[in-house]
Design a protein around this motif. Structure first.
Motif, short mmCIF file in Angstrom:
data_model
loop_
_atom_site.label_atom_id
_atom_site.label_comp_id
_atom_site.label_asym_id
_atom_site.label_seq_id
_atom_site.Cartn_x
_atom_site.Cartn_y
_atom_site.Cartn_z
N VAL A 91 6.35 -12.01 -2.73
CA VAL A 91 6.49 -12.42 -1.62
C VAL A 91 7.98 -13.15 -1.58
N ILE A 92 8.94 -12.65 -0.55
CA ILE A 92 10.44 -13.19 -0.39
C ILE A 92 10.41 -13.76 0.96
N GLU A 93 11.19 -14.58 0.87
CA GLU A 93 11.74 -15.20 2.41
C GLU A 93 13.29 -14.69 2.45
N ASP A 94 13.42 -14.16 3.76
CA ASP A 94 14.63 -13.72 4.08
C ASP A 94 15.02 -15.21 4.85
N LEU A 95 16.23 -15.56 3.89
CA LEU A 95 16.82 -16.76 4.38
C LEU A 95 17.76 -17.06 5.57
N ASP A 96 18.15 -15.90 5.99
CA ASP A 96 18.63 -15.69 7.47
C ASP A 96 17.61 -15.98 8.67
N THR A 97 16.53 -15.36 8.43
CA THR A 97 15.56 -15.46 9.54
C THR A 97 14.17 -16.21 9.28
N ASN A 98 14.13 -16.63 7.93
CA ASN A 98 12.98 -17.38 7.40
C ASN A 98 11.80 -16.48 7.63
N GLU A 99 11.78 -15.31 7.47
CA GLU A 99 10.56 -14.27 7.76
C GLU A 99 10.34 -14.17 6.33
N LEU A 100 8.86 -14.10 6.04
CA LEU A 100 8.53 -13.82 4.78
C LEU A 100 8.07 -12.09 4.59
N LYS A 101 8.38 -11.44 3.59
CA LYS A 101 7.95 -10.09 3.44
C LYS A 101 7.36 -10.08 2.00
N THR A 102 6.65 -8.98 1.79
CA THR A 102 5.57 -8.97 0.72
C THR A 102 6.26 -7.45 0.36
N PHE A 103 6.42 -7.24 -0.82
CA PHE A 103 6.94 -6.12 -1.64
C PHE A 103 5.97 -5.95 -2.89
N ILE A 104 5.63 -4.85 -3.29
CA ILE A 104 4.87 -4.19 -4.36
C ILE A 104 5.58 -3.32 -5.15
N ILE A 105 6.03 -3.54 -6.61
CA ILE A 105 7.06 -2.51 -7.21
C ILE A 105 5.87 -1.71 -8.20
N LEU A 106 6.05 -0.59 -7.79
CA LEU A 106 5.19 0.52 -8.38
C LEU A 106 6.14 1.71 -8.69
N GLY A 107 5.68 2.66 -9.40
CA GLY A 107 6.26 3.88 -10.01
C GLY A 107 6.79 4.82 -8.77
N THR A 108 7.60 5.66 -8.92
CA THR A 108 8.43 6.57 -7.92
C THR A 108 7.51 7.13 -7.10
N HIS A 109 6.31 7.70 -7.88
CA HIS A 109 5.36 8.56 -7.11
C HIS A 109 4.36 7.85 -6.46
N GLU A 110 4.13 6.54 -6.59
CA GLU A 110 3.31 5.61 -5.60
C GLU A 110 3.91 4.98 -4.73
N THR A 111 5.41 5.17 -4.35
CA THR A 111 5.94 4.49 -3.19
C THR A 111 5.11 4.73 -1.89
N ASN A 112 5.26 3.86 -0.94
CA ASN A 112 4.71 4.07 0.46
C ASN A 112 5.46 3.06 1.38
N PRO A 113 6.63 3.28 1.83
CA PRO A 113 7.68 2.29 2.57
C PRO A 113 6.68 1.78 3.55
N ASN A 114 5.70 2.43 4.25
CA ASN A 114 4.83 1.67 5.49
C ASN A 114 4.00 0.70 4.70
N GLU A 115 3.72 0.57 3.39
CA GLU A 115 2.91 -0.36 2.87
C GLU A 115 3.64 -1.37 1.86
N ASN A 116 5.06 -1.34 1.98
CA ASN A 116 5.88 -1.87 1.05
C ASN A 116 5.93 -1.70 -0.21
N LYS A 117 5.30 -0.66 -0.55
CA LYS A 117 5.32 -0.33 -2.09
C LYS A 117 6.72 0.46 -2.33
N ILE A 118 7.26 -0.37 -3.14
CA ILE A 118 8.87 0.18 -3.55
C ILE A 118 8.96 0.84 -5.08
N SER A 119 9.75 1.55 -5.12
CA SER A 119 9.97 2.13 -6.57
C SER A 119 10.62 1.18 -7.48
N ASN A 120 10.34 1.02 -8.65
CA ASN A 120 11.09 0.47 -9.56
C ASN A 120 12.39 0.58 -10.02
#
Length: 160
Positions: A91-120
Motif C-alpha cells: 500500500v502506497i500513498e501518493d504524497l501529492d493527492t494523499n490517495e492510497l493505492k495497493t499494488f501486488i508484485i507478481l511475475g510477468t505472466h500474472e499481471t493484471n493492471p485492472n487488479e493492480n497486479k504489476i510485474s516484477n
C-alpha cells in the motif's frame, strides 16, 4: 536464458489451463475427423471451423508450454515481506493527492493492471522492490514526477 519468476499459484493456473486445452484439442481433432467424412473439405464449414480451433488451441498450448518450461516457481510464503518483494502486497500513498493505492508484485505472466497486479520486471515494480515501510520515493511516468510513501507491505494472499 534467465527464467521468469512465477508464483506457485500462477504456475498451477497455467498448468491447469494447459491440461484443459489438451482435452479441448482432442475434442476438436475428433470433430475435424467427423467433418472430414462429410465430403468436400473446401466448402465444409464444420471442417474449417474445427481446423481453426485446433490451430488456435495449438498456438495457446505452445505459449503456455513456453511459460511452464521457462519459469522459476517461487513459493512466496518462503520470502520475507518486511520490505517490498516478489509476491508482496504494497500500500502506497501518493504524497501529492494523499490517495492510497495497493499494488501486488507478481511475475510477468500474472499481471493484471485492472487488479493492480504489476510485474516484477516493470519499471514501477522494480522501483517498489526493496522498499521498506515509511520509505519515500519518486517515480517518473511520462515526464510527470510522482512522490510516494510506502504505508504497508505484506505477503499477498491468493483467493482459492
Amino acid at each position: 536464458m534467465q527464467k521468469d519468476l512465477i508464483t506457485k499459484n500462477g504456475y498451477e493456473k497455467i498448468v491447469e489451463e494447459f491440461k484443459v486445452l489438451l482435452k479441448q484439442k482432442s475434442y476438436w481433432v475428433k470433430e475435424k475427423e467427423i467433418a472430414a467424412q462429410l465430403g468436400d473439405r473446401s466448402e465444409n464449414a464444420e471442417y474449417i471451423a474445427a481446423k481453426e480451433q485446433i490451430r488456435n488451441t495449438d498456438k495457446r498450448l505452445r505459449f503456455l508450454d513456453k511459460i511452464i518450461n521457462n519459469s522459476e516457481v517461487i513459493d512466496i510464503s518462503l520470502i520475507p515481506h518486511h520490505r517490498a518483494n516478489f509476491g508482496s502486497q504494497i500500500v502506497i500513498e501518493d504524497l501529492d493527492t494523499n490517495e492510497l493505492k495497493t499494488f501486488i508484485i507478481l511475475g510477468t505472466h500474472e499481471t493484471n493492471p485492472n487488479e493492480n497486479k504489476i510485474s516484477n520486471k516493470s519499471p514501477f515494480g522494480r522501483a517498489l522492490i526493496g522498499k521498506n515501510i515509511d520509505d519515500e520515493f519518486e517515480f517518473n511516468i511520462n515526464d510527470n514526477y510522482h512522490e510516494y510513501k510506502i504505508i504497508s507491505v505484506k505477503e499477498h494472499k491468493f483467493e482459492e
